[in-house]
Enzyme design. Structure first.
Site, PDB file in Angstrom:
ATOM      1  CB  CYS A 176      -0.943  -0.025   1.187  1.00 43.25           C
ATOM      2  SG  CYS A 176      -1.897  -1.548   1.218  1.00 43.25           S
ATOM      3  CG  HIS A 316      -1.939   4.544   5.051  1.00 41.58           C
ATOM      4  ND1 HIS A 316      -1.774   4.426   3.685  1.00 41.58           N
ATOM      5  CD2 HIS A 316      -2.165   3.289   5.509  1.00 41.58           C
ATOM      6  CE1 HIS A 316      -1.893   3.143   3.342  1.00 41.58           C
ATOM      7  NE2 HIS A 316      -2.134   2.444   4.425  1.00 41.58           N
ATOM      8  CD  GLU A 327      -2.171   7.851   9.111  1.00 46.80           C
ATOM      9  OE1 GLU A 327      -3.090   7.080   8.786  1.00 46.80           O
ATOM     10  OE2 GLU A 327      -1.627   8.641   8.303  1.00 46.80           O
ATOM     11  CE  LYS A 348      -5.340   4.452   1.646  1.00 41.34           C
ATOM     12  NZ  LYS A 348      -4.350   5.462   2.104  1.00 41.34           N
ATOM     13  CG  HIS A 353      -6.377   1.065   0.789  1.00 37.00           C
ATOM     14  ND1 HIS A 353      -5.391   1.598  -0.022  1.00 37.00           N
ATOM     15  CD2 HIS A 353      -5.721   0.470   1.824  1.00 37.00           C
ATOM     16  CE1 HIS A 353      -4.203   1.332   0.491  1.00 37.00           C
ATOM     17  NE2 HIS A 353      -4.375   0.656   1.612  1.00 37.00           N
ATOM     18  CG  PHE A 412      -0.734  -6.149   4.193  1.00 38.14           C
ATOM     19  CD1 PHE A 412      -1.237  -5.485   5.291  1.00 38.14           C
ATOM     20  CD2 PHE A 412      -1.578  -6.987   3.485  1.00 38.14           C
ATOM     21  CE1 PHE A 412      -2.561  -5.635   5.681  1.00 38.14           C
ATOM     22  CE2 PHE A 412      -2.912  -7.146   3.863  1.00 38.14           C
ATOM     23  CZ  PHE A 412      -3.400  -6.463   4.950  1.00 38.14           C
TER      24      PHE A 412
END
Lengths: 426, 395
Positions: A176, A316, A327, A348, A353, A412
């Site tokens: 990501c 994010h 975050e 997002k 996403h 990830f």
């Protein structure tokens, strides 16, 4: 030619062209209008049957999807749309002749079920269909296209040929964070003086039933199927996962002096970048937040600025319970008391996403935030999470003085990348 | 950015069909024995599975091993060998700042789940719904993490603690060349001090045999060296893991590390592979490097793939250099993203030993009688990408 250097003595890297396509629409102006209007691009999935799936909503780019398209073909189309828009705006080079290298953040692709079934159908296997049956008929000429489509090197090569970029195209994945990594690679190449321009694109058009299954099995997706547009709720107490989406964004990065000399409009400056890998867990961040904190600090340090110099954080903000908490821990540690003065919003909430593309899309939105002095909101913010006391720019865009933005991307595999963007220097 | 730093290779890790570690690989090559391959598992196709490895020595936690699939285990294992060889394994001060660039393909699918779905879907009325339901119930939840290309790097971070940065490049052979090229450029320019670079490939599996056979010939018996596989050419998929530690000379000297070789220069390019284009591109790259090459002290470690006409074009260009040439894919098969790094490791061994192994096939020629100190490593990808590196002994 003037030789402008940054605080570290490196060439200054400008953005001179940007392009974007998301479930909200095609083109950065249309996207900007919708993002600042707080619109959601999330809908019930109609591209394939969703029977048996736990999640049936997504931010699919249906308006660019063509019947029967493989993920590689859609992803390539989205990259082409965004890249074409960015290069046209930049005015650099000429059609099919981009004067620099190409960095493409692209999803991993593979043979899909439609193809597997097509091969199996002619395999003649009666009882059980094994891979050996497929391999036996694989040499038939009608299947040659499957191979071309599913090899990782094909799309970057095709796009390199189309845009006329120079050298070996680099296609990359940092999950990501991929879109931000593509920008970072271009930035570094210009800073090294290897080139005066680079094309960075992040693209992802890989929503399939199997990709939904994969993220579902990791319990990563929102299951708020009844309310697609309300499902992505970053920083809200009732957030329950991210919403899978598609899109692409492209940036023409250019040596500032080179851009000024040819009279290009400067859309922004990529001032710095930080990264830090996390070795806590394959999908979860280190509970102490250290990698995320280091990543942001590395970015600020690379840009030669302090937390007090940052006016806005493009989060994010995935809307998963874990990411948003992490975050918050990260930004509250890095920005301390100053955090209460910094709006932080998540694109997002509207786009979903877009995985591989997210870092690039959010970098473009960050640059547009500075250009327009207007911050896109975090929509669906109805139930604040008391554990995450942030100014998320709830539900409505806001005019604000924004000179410098950081854009976070976490993924990830312990991937963390943070970009620092600012406007044209005085 | 004007200060240029010398780039040293200070550690290597390698697992191939020939053996584990550069010495074992080299010893086997030097015997001149016929290649050892598997012609049964994917009959009629020939493949090169890796030698058995003891995963516990580099991946001590069984839980970690279970979370990975074969390609990742081999990669994490080879990365551990390279870090150990460089003397930085478990050195958290260095690993905390060490960069990493991995060249990776996709992970393996669950072949038995796929097979069951393909078999039973024929009896189901609604095939889409049937596939969804079976995938939801049959796939192991963490399999996805064994399929994502960047999770090889992710697992290296987890198991070995390399956390300065983590980037993964994709795209068959070229991605290995570009991974090392970017690491080299960054170190040379002072953007990085030390970087772990490598790749892993598990080609001896059904989903990849299928993918490649859809579009390209695979080698069948009788076995032939890469140079001599006929006008259509043929690949022999292999399983391998190859990693190197590259660092600036200053960084290496400060910690007392010895260089295995200097990574002097690296080139990477592409063309559309019209007849003669590979030849032209490779010739241009060689022209850039040859002024630094000592003719009687240099050899070519070729990454020729066996695909045609690229392999024949490479053979022709390499013959023109007058340098001794050896192609390694004849012995280790095609390892895609890992291939170039494997050849870099073997090139390091060539300049360390100062010798070569016996020739095999029509493109291998010449011998290293004078004690060589330089190796040109080529990568002419089976479909795209022409790469060239020059590595040399540091005296």
């Amino acid at each position: 030619m003037a030789t402008r250097r940054d605080k570290k003595g490196r060439p200054v890297v400008a953005i001179t062209g940007m392009g974007m396509v998301t479930p909200l629409g095609t083109g950065k102006q249309d996207n900007w209008k919708r993002l600042t209007a707080g619109e959601s691009g999330i809908r019930t999935i109609s591209r394939f049957a969703t029977d048996g799936l736990r999640t049936t909503i997504a931010g699919a780019v249906d308006h660019e999807f063509e019947e029967g398209m493989h993920s590689a073909a859609l992803s390539e189309k989205l990259a082409r749309i965004a890249g074409t828009e960015a290069i046209a705006e930049s005015g650099i080079g000429s059609k099919g002749d981009f004067p620099g290298p190409f960095f493409l953040a692209f999803p991993p692709i593979e043979i899909e079920w439609a193809q597997r079934f097509a091969i199996a159908a002619v395999s003649g296997a009666n009882d059980v269909v094994e891979y050996s049956d497929l391999v036996r008929v694989a040499p038939r000429p009608e299947f040659g296209g499957f191979y071309e489509q599913c090899k990782y090197g094909v799309v970057p090569d095709t796009l390199a040929e189309y845009f006329g970029t120079k050298g070996s195209p680099i296609s990359l994945t940092t999950a990501c964070a991929s879109g931000a990594t593509a920008i970072q690679l271009g930035l570094e190449a210009i800073q090294r003086g290897e080139c005066q321009a680079a094309l960075a694109i992040g693209a992802d058009g890989s929503i399939t039933a199997e990709s939904v299954v994969r993220f579902s099995l990791l319990s990563a997706l929102s299951t708020n199927n009844a309310s697609p547009q309300g499902a992505s709720r970053p920083f809200s107490k009732n957030r329950d996962g991210f919403v899978l989406a598609e899109g692409a964004a492209a940036l023409v990065l250019e040596d500032y002096d080179h851009a000024v000399a040819r009279g290009a409009k400067i859309l922004g400056i990529v001032e710095g970048v930080g990264e830090k890998a996390d070795n806590f867990h394959r999908t979860r961040s280190s509970p102490d937040g250290k990698p995320v904190i280091s990543c942001m600090r590395n970015a600020l340090s690379d840009a030669g600025v302090t937390p007090a110099d940052v006016d806005y954080i493009n989060a994010h903000g995935t809307s998963t319970p874990e990411n948003d908490k992490m975050e918050y821990l990260g930004v509250s540690t890095v920005f301390g008391e100053h955090l209460k003065n910094i709006p932080i919003s998540s694109n997002k909430s509207m786009v979903g996403h877009t995985l591989t593309a997210a870092g690039a899309i959010e970098a473009v939105v960050s640059a547009m935030t500075i250009l327009n002095q207007r911050i896109p909101p975090t929509i669906n913010y109805e139930v604040p999470d008391p554990g995450i006391p942030l100014d998320v720019v709830p539900n409505k865009a806001r005019d604000a003085k924004v000179r410098r933005v950081i854009s976070n991307s976490f993924g990830f595999g312990g991937q963390n990348t943070c970009l620092v963007l600012t406007g044209e220097p005085n | 950015m004007s200060t240029r730093h010398e780039v040293w290779i200070t550690g290597v890790g390698l697992v191939t069909a020939l053996g584990e570690g550069p010495e074992a690989n080299w010893t086997r090559l030097k015997t001149g024995e016929s290649p050892v391959f598997d012609d049964k598992t994917f009959s009629p196709y020939i493949t090169f599975p890796n030698v058995p490895i003891n995963l516990d020595t580099q991946i001590p936690k069984k839980g970690d091993q279970r979370q990975m699939e074969t390609w990742q285990r081999i990669g994490v294992y080879a990365a551990g060998l390279a870090l150990t060889d460089a003397g930085i394994a478990k050195n958290t001060d260095i690993l905390d700042k060490a960069d990493m660039i991995v060249a990776a393909g996709g992970g393996e699918r669950d072949i038995s789940v796929d097979s069951t779905i393909m078999t039973e879907v024929r009896k189901s009325g609604k095939s889409d719904a049937f596939v969804n339901e079976r995938l939801m119930s049959d796939l192991r939840p963490t399999l996805f993490l064994a399929q994502l290309p960047n999770l090889l790097a992710g697992n290296i971070s987890l198991v070995h603690g390399v956390v300065g940065s983590s980037r993964t490049f994709m795209g068959e052979e070229s991605s290995g060349v570009d991974a090392l090229r970017v690491a080299h450029s960054r170190i040379a320019a002072g953007q990085s001090d030390i970087c772990l670079v490598g790749g892993a490939y598990h080609g001896t599996r059904w989903d990849l045999v299928l993918l490649f056979r859809l579009g390209t010939p695979l080698l069948e018996a009788p076995f032939k060296p890469v140079w001599d596989r006929g006008p259509a050419g043929a690949l022999a998929l292999g399983t391998m893991g190859a990693f190197v530690v590259v660092e600036s000379r200053e960084h290496a000297e400060k910690r007392g590390a010895k260089p295995l070789a200097r990574l002097a220069s690296l080139h990477s390019s592409r063309n559309l592979r019209k007849p003669g284009e590979s030849e032209t591109t490779l010739r241009e790259e060689l022209a850039a490097v040859m002024p630094s090459v000592k003719k009687d002290k240099a050899v070519v470690i070729s990454g020729a793939s066996g695909a045609e006409p690229a392999t024949s074009e490479e053979k022709k260009v390499l013959a023109e250099t007058g340098l001794p040439v050896r192609a390694t894919a004849t012995y280790i098969g095609n390892g895609m993203e890992a291939q170039f790094l494997a050849n870099i490791v073997l090139g390091c061994q060539a300049v360390r030993e100062g010798t070569l192994f016996p020739p095999s096939g029509s493109g291998d020629h010449g011998d290293a009688t004078n004690g060589i100190s330089q190796a040109l490593v080529t990568s002419v990808g089976h479909w795209r990408g022409e790469g060239l590196a020059l590595i040399e002994r540091v005296d």
